[in-house]
Write an enzyme that holds these catalytic residues in place. Structure first.
Site, PDB file in Angstrom:
ATOM      1  N   SER A  95      -1.781  -0.992  -4.019  1.00 13.65           N
ATOM      2  CA  SER A  95      -2.894  -0.258  -3.427  1.00 13.65           C
ATOM      3  C   SER A  95      -2.488   1.184  -3.126  1.00 13.65           C
ATOM      4  CB  SER A  95      -3.328  -0.963  -2.129  1.00 13.65           C
ATOM      5  OG  SER A  95      -4.205  -0.178  -1.373  1.00 13.65           O
TER       6      SER A  95
ATOM      7  N   HIS B  63       0.840  -1.199   0.000  1.00 16.95           N
ATOM      8  CA  HIS B  63       0.000   0.000   0.000  1.00 16.95           C
ATOM      9  C   HIS B  63       0.874   1.248   0.000  1.00 16.95           C
ATOM     10  CE1 HIS B  63      -3.434   2.585   0.601  1.00 16.95           C
ATOM     11  NE2 HIS B  63      -2.823   3.148   1.629  1.00 16.95           N
ATOM     12  N   SER B  64       0.522   2.218  -0.849  1.00  7.46           N
ATOM     13  CA  SER B  64       1.211   3.502  -0.953  1.00  7.46           C
ATOM     14  C   SER B  64       2.688   3.262  -1.284  1.00  7.46           C
ATOM     15  CB  SER B  64       1.018   4.292   0.347  1.00  7.46           C
ATOM     16  OG  SER B  64       1.357   5.647   0.184  1.00  7.46           O
ATOM     17  N   MET B  65       3.620   3.765  -0.475  1.00 10.54           N
ATOM     18  CA  MET B  65       5.032   3.510  -0.735  1.00 10.54           C
ATOM     19  C   MET B  65       5.297   2.008  -0.846  1.00 10.54           C
ATOM     20  SD  MET B  65       8.405   4.219   1.643  1.00 10.54           S
ATOM     21  CE  MET B  65       8.287   2.655   2.511  1.00 10.54           C
TER      22      MET B  65
END
Length: 254
Positions: free
Chosen positions: A122, A95-97
């Site tokens: 994500s 998720h994200s980074m």
């Protein structure tokens, strides 16, 4: 039967070991996040799926270790930790980074001849979609405002100055890693990619998430959910269902 006596080391948290599971899910936290973010995922999926959560240095029990501020360096280190665990099919979730890091780990695993079956990404734009961001260079107040706006950190943590002082260095390092990352063109992945996005996420547009499809020769699926950057917290049941379905299909094929 899988040998459960193997040690995972400081990089990997195996909260609910499932040594007999036919597949393994490796989860990568967001900037400022830790492996414990995925504790509920591990609890929900075990024992059908063996869940690994990556613990970056510089936080929680690893807070005294040097932080890594480069996605490529992080990917190299994570791949070394995952090499002994390719005895069953791997699926990556970030998720994200963590999505960007999972992508770079997938590239390396595939180049080594042990590709993951599926990459879940994500809340992150595709690697080839660049935004110029410099939050990691801002003062503490701006950094706190940013993580508060994203709702990725517990409000009790943000309200406690002592805890904030402990986590901000790791948050800043992660932001630097994410914001300074630049995609290096190379072979497309040969694995399925599933991209998850929030329809009101200020960090990634649906179009930027859709561009993940340009990074694989296999199948691509985009799922859009109501919500902002941490939309997944409100759609856990649905997202876990997607993971189960993909990984169940994988074990049937194998």
């Amino acid at each position: 039967m899988t040998d459960d006596s193997r040690e995972t080391g400081p990089w990997i948290r195996r909260f609910h070991p499932a040594p007999d599971a036919p597949a393994r899910l490796v989860c990568f936290p967001h900037a400022g996040g830790s492996a414990t973010y995925y504790f509920p995922v591990s609890r929900a999926l075990s024992p059908a799926i063996d869940v690994f959560a990556i613990q970056y240095p510089g936080r929680q029990d690893r807070r005294n270790e040097p932080r890594v501020e480069d996605i490529e360096d992080l990917a190299d280190l994570v791949v070394e930790e995952l090499r002994p665990w390719g005895d069953v099919p791997l699926t990556l979730f970030g998720h994200s980074m963590g999505a960007t890091l999972a992508f770079e780990v997938a590239r390396r695993l595939e180049a080594a001849g042990t590709p993951p079956a599926t990459l879940f990404v994500s809340g992150r734009r595709a690697p080839s979609r660049v935004r110029e961001e410099t939050v990691h260079l801002a003062d503490d107040d701006r950094l706190i405002a940013d993580i508060t706006q994203l709702s990725g950190t517990d409000s009790a943590v943000l309200a406690d100055p002592e805890i904030l002082r402990m986590i901000l260095p790791a948050v800043r390092s992660d932001y630097k890693a994410a914001e300074t990352y630049r995609y290096r063109p190379g072979p497309l992945l040969g694995m399925d990619i599933v991209a998850l996005a929030g329809d009101n996420d200020q960090q990634v547009t649906v179009d930027e998430a859709a561009s993940w499809g340009e990074h694989t020769t296999a199948s691509f699926e985009l799922k859009v959910f109501p919500g902002g950057h941490f939309f997944l917290d409100s759609h856990v049941t649905t997202i876990l269902g997607l993971i189960r379905a993909r990984m169940s299909a994988l074990t049937v094929k194998s």
